[in-house]
Design a protein around this motif. Structure first.
Motif, PDB file in Angstrom:
ATOM      1  N   LEU A  26       0.860  -1.292   0.113  1.00 45.60           N
ATOM      2  CA  LEU A  26      -0.403  -0.074  -0.088  1.00 45.60           C
ATOM      3  C   LEU A  26       0.895   0.901   0.018  1.00 45.60           C
ATOM      4  O   LEU A  26       2.127   1.379   0.442  1.00 45.60           O
ATOM      5  N   PRO A  27       0.703   2.496  -0.235  1.00 46.28           N
ATOM      6  CA  PRO A  27       1.369   3.347  -0.829  1.00 46.28           C
ATOM      7  C   PRO A  27       1.370   4.134   0.659  1.00 46.28           C
ATOM      8  O   PRO A  27       0.421   4.232   1.923  1.00 46.28           O
ATOM      9  N   ALA A  28       2.594   4.308   0.959  1.00 46.53           N
ATOM     10  CA  ALA A  28       2.809   5.311   2.677  1.00 46.53           C
ATOM     11  C   ALA A  28       1.783   6.239   3.487  1.00 46.53           C
ATOM     12  O   ALA A  28       1.379   6.053   4.644  1.00 46.53           O
ATOM     13  N   LYS A  29       1.385   6.560   2.489  1.00 43.10           N
ATOM     14  CA  LYS A  29       0.177   7.748   2.873  1.00 43.10           C
ATOM     15  C   LYS A  29      -0.930   7.086   3.153  1.00 43.10           C
ATOM     16  O   LYS A  29      -1.311   7.198   4.314  1.00 43.10           O
ATOM     17  N   VAL A  30      -1.587   6.224   2.386  1.00 42.34           N
ATOM     18  CA  VAL A  30      -2.540   5.480   2.873  1.00 42.34           C
ATOM     19  C   VAL A  30      -2.623   4.818   4.506  1.00 42.34           C
ATOM     20  O   VAL A  30      -3.103   4.995   5.927  1.00 42.34           O
ATOM     21  N   ARG A  31      -1.282   3.874   4.208  1.00 35.96           N
ATOM     22  CA  ARG A  31      -1.165   3.600   6.302  1.00 35.96           C
ATOM     23  C   ARG A  31      -0.893   4.618   6.930  1.00 35.96           C
ATOM     24  O   ARG A  31      -1.395   4.328   8.729  1.00 35.96           O
ATOM     25  N   LEU A  32      -0.301   5.925   7.035  1.00 35.65           N
ATOM     26  CA  LEU A  32       0.280   6.891   7.447  1.00 35.65           C
ATOM     27  C   LEU A  32      -1.402   7.170   7.631  1.00 35.65           C
ATOM     28  O   LEU A  32      -1.513   7.469   9.436  1.00 35.65           O
ATOM     29  N   LEU A  33      -2.411   7.359   7.228  1.00 34.37           N
ATOM     30  CA  LEU A  33      -3.315   8.323   7.323  1.00 34.37           C
ATOM     31  C   LEU A  33      -4.136   6.726   8.038  1.00 34.37           C
ATOM     32  O   LEU A  33      -5.052   7.652   9.548  1.00 34.37           O
ATOM     33  N   MET A  34      -3.910   6.158   8.273  1.00 34.13           N
ATOM     34  CA  MET A  34      -4.647   5.220   9.839  1.00 34.13           C
ATOM     35  C   MET A  34      -4.168   5.066  10.354  1.00 34.13           C
ATOM     36  O   MET A  34      -5.106   4.726  11.577  1.00 34.13           O
ATOM     37  N   HIS A  35      -3.255   5.248  10.289  1.00 31.59           N
ATOM     38  CA  HIS A  35      -2.576   5.440  11.966  1.00 31.59           C
ATOM     39  C   HIS A  35      -2.491   6.394  12.153  1.00 31.59           C
ATOM     40  O   HIS A  35      -2.617   5.787  13.527  1.00 31.59           O
ATOM     41  N   VAL A  36      -2.711   7.494  11.535  1.00 33.14           N
ATOM     42  CA  VAL A  36      -3.109   9.026  12.742  1.00 33.14           C
ATOM     43  C   VAL A  36      -4.719   8.632  13.142  1.00 33.14           C
ATOM     44  O   VAL A  36      -5.172   8.716  14.062  1.00 33.14           O
ATOM     45  N   ILE A  37      -5.765   8.047  12.020  1.00 32.51           N
ATOM     46  CA  ILE A  37      -6.978   8.074  12.508  1.00 32.51           C
ATOM     47  C   ILE A  37      -7.287   7.266  14.030  1.00 32.51           C
ATOM     48  O   ILE A  37      -7.613   7.110  14.574  1.00 32.51           O
ATOM     49  N   ALA A  43      -2.692  21.224  22.209  1.00 28.45           N
ATOM     50  CA  ALA A  43      -1.100  21.306  22.012  1.00 28.45           C
ATOM     51  C   ALA A  43      -0.957  20.288  22.360  1.00 28.45           C
ATOM     52  O   ALA A  43      -0.012  18.608  21.944  1.00 28.45           O
ATOM     53  N   VAL A  44      -1.147  20.030  23.379  1.00 22.35           N
ATOM     54  CA  VAL A  44      -0.943  18.144  24.083  1.00 22.35           C
ATOM     55  C   VAL A  44      -1.147  17.280  23.879  1.00 22.35           C
ATOM     56  O   VAL A  44      -0.644  16.311  23.478  1.00 22.35           O
ATOM     57  N   LEU A  45      -2.558  16.970  23.121  1.00 24.41           N
ATOM     58  CA  LEU A  45      -3.131  16.481  23.035  1.00 24.41           C
ATOM     59  C   LEU A  45      -2.477  15.850  20.957  1.00 24.41           C
ATOM     60  O   LEU A  45      -2.671  14.925  20.522  1.00 24.41           O
ATOM     61  N   ILE A  46      -2.325  17.027  20.629  1.00 26.30           N
ATOM     62  CA  ILE A  46      -1.990  16.851  19.070  1.00 26.30           C
ATOM     63  C   ILE A  46      -0.828  15.831  19.381  1.00 26.30           C
ATOM     64  O   ILE A  46      -0.413  15.059  18.469  1.00 26.30           O
ATOM     65  N   LEU A  47       0.090  16.244  20.533  1.00 29.92           N
ATOM     66  CA  LEU A  47       1.300  15.793  20.682  1.00 29.92           C
ATOM     67  C   LEU A  47       1.696  14.386  20.910  1.00 29.92           C
ATOM     68  O   LEU A  47       2.001  13.841  20.869  1.00 29.92           O
ATOM     69  N   VAL A  48      -0.057  13.935  21.840  1.00 32.56           N
ATOM     70  CA  VAL A  48      -0.113  12.413  22.320  1.00 32.56           C
ATOM     71  C   VAL A  48      -0.270  11.829  20.952  1.00 32.56           C
ATOM     72  O   VAL A  48       0.414  10.512  20.522  1.00 32.56           O
ATOM     73  N   VAL A  49      -0.566  12.434  19.772  1.00 36.24           N
ATOM     74  CA  VAL A  49      -1.672  11.885  18.824  1.00 36.24           C
ATOM     75  C   VAL A  49      -0.316  11.354  18.335  1.00 36.24           C
ATOM     76  O   VAL A  49      -0.225  10.652  17.038  1.00 36.24           O
ATOM     77  N   MET A  50       0.814  12.322  18.020  1.00 38.42           N
ATOM     78  CA  MET A  50       1.685  12.665  16.860  1.00 38.42           C
ATOM     79  C   MET A  50       2.735  11.254  18.054  1.00 38.42           C
ATOM     80  O   MET A  50       3.341  10.435  16.934  1.00 38.42           O
ATOM     81  N   GLY A  51       2.883  10.887  19.276  1.00 42.53           N
ATOM     82  CA  GLY A  51       3.530  10.349  19.868  1.00 42.53           C
ATOM     83  C   GLY A  51       3.255   8.594  19.500  1.00 42.53           C
ATOM     84  O   GLY A  51       3.896   8.090  19.155  1.00 42.53           O
ATOM     85  N   VAL A  52       1.660   8.513  19.519  1.00 43.08           N
ATOM     86  CA  VAL A  52       1.391   7.252  19.607  1.00 43.08           C
ATOM     87  C   VAL A  52       1.906   6.428  17.764  1.00 43.08           C
ATOM     88  O   VAL A  52       1.980   5.762  17.450  1.00 43.08           O
ATOM     89  N   VAL A  53       1.324   8.185  17.013  1.00 48.84           N
ATOM     90  CA  VAL A  53       2.111   7.561  15.608  1.00 48.84           C
ATOM     91  C   VAL A  53       3.295   6.878  15.654  1.00 48.84           C
ATOM     92  O   VAL A  53       3.566   6.129  14.735  1.00 48.84           O
ATOM     93  N   TRP A  54       4.622   8.067  16.509  1.00 47.58           N
ATOM     94  CA  TRP A  54       5.486   7.832  15.840  1.00 47.58           C
ATOM     95  C   TRP A  54       6.084   6.513  16.847  1.00 47.58           C
ATOM     96  O   TRP A  54       6.513   6.042  16.252  1.00 47.58           O
ATOM     97  N   ALA A  55       4.989   6.190  17.755  1.00 46.38           N
ATOM     98  CA  ALA A  55       5.079   4.745  18.357  1.00 46.38           C
ATOM     99  C   ALA A  55       5.023   3.530  17.441  1.00 46.38           C
ATOM    100  O   ALA A  55       5.879   2.704  17.339  1.00 46.38           O
TER     101      ALA A  55
END
Length: 287
Positions: free
Chosen positions: A99-110, A134-146
């Protein structure tokens, strides 16, 4: 009592994951779901992939069982379960056809957004100010990174499952040894089951691996461990800093490697062989 019950959940995880992973090997061989070696690979022969389903299915089942047997908030169970399922599902599809990387990343963000929304409500936190958002956005980014962390680091036999076994096993031990609430005990059981599932998978993934974890397993484990770390912190069971310390091996290697590739102008999102563990595996000629 908590320790003995945790061992029981761990044993159940070992048996379930070992059995399902064995079936995954048969399935992958029959359907041609293989990881063929190339110039960036650390293996020399075609190997079945997608074995991480042997970790995913037992843990989603244990999560639902825990939701029925315990008093954990149903919203929290749903956030972990639905998010984990979405990440595993897109990984499973990617293991069968890229799958395209964008599709995988989108699903991870969701998946991360759904989880953070659930755990935020569970922690009875009302986010209204810009700083809170801002804290919530950082947590979302952290979970996506993990979520992507384990995928980046899953490049030699046994490394991702071994790391997950260590992190979840150590966390379960810390919690179980001083569990003074029902919530802490419940998470000790779930983390023990996770460690057991990783051990069961390692029966087939230990060098030389008979099957690879694939995106279905690596993405799921990253999301699972990252989300549980956030949950434990929000509920006051275990500090997020301890969870980060336990995960520091993967965090340090992946983060440093990607920053270096980015600064060199390389395509950091493409597969490569420049992680520290990959260099050591080539130097020592051993996974």
């Amino acid at each position: 009592m908590v320790l003995s019950h945790s061992l029981g959940w761990g044993l159940a995880g070992v048996l379930a994951a070992a059995f399902i992973t064995r079936q995954a090997i048969t399935y992958a061989l029959s359907r041609g779901v293989m990881d063929n070696p190339n110039e960036r690979s650390s293996h020399a022969r075609p190997t079945p992939r997608g074995g991480g389903i042997g970790i995913v299915l037992p843990l989603l089942f244990f999560l639902v069982a825990l939701g029925v047997l315990s008093s954990l908030p149903s919203l929290l169970i749903a956030g972990l379960g639905v998010g984990g399922f979405l990440v595993a599902a897109v990984g499973y599809i990617d293991d069968h056809r890229s799958l395209p990387a964008k599709v995988r990343l989108l699903m991870h963000v969701i998946a991360a957004v759904l989880f953070v929304a659930a755990v935020g409500r569970t922690g009875s936190v009302v986010r209204e100010t810009a700083a809170d958002w801002a804290v919530l956005i950082l947590v979302v980014m952290g979970v996506v990174w993990a979520t992507n962390l384990f995928n980046f680091m899953d490049g030699i036999d046994g490394i991702a499952a071994s790391q997950a076994l260590f992190v979840t096993g150590a966390t379960a031990t810390l919690i179980a040894s001083q569990a003074n609430t029902a919530v802490a005990a419940d998470f000790a059981f779930l983390l023990s089951a996770t460690a057991g599932a990783c051990m069961g998978f390692l029966v087939w993934n230990w060098p030389p691996a008979r099957i690879f974890m694939g995106d279905v397993g690596s993405g799921f484990l990253g999301f699972w461990i990252g989300s549980l770390a956030v949950t434990l912190h929000v509920l006051g069971v275990l500090s997020i800093w301890i969870s980060l310390l336990l995960s520091s091996l993967f965090v340090a290697d992946a983060t440093t490697t990607l920053i270096r590739r980015f600064l060199r102008g390389e395509r950091w999102y493409q597969a490569h062989r420049s992680h520290a563990y990959q260099i050591l595996a080539r130097r020592w000629n051993s996974h």
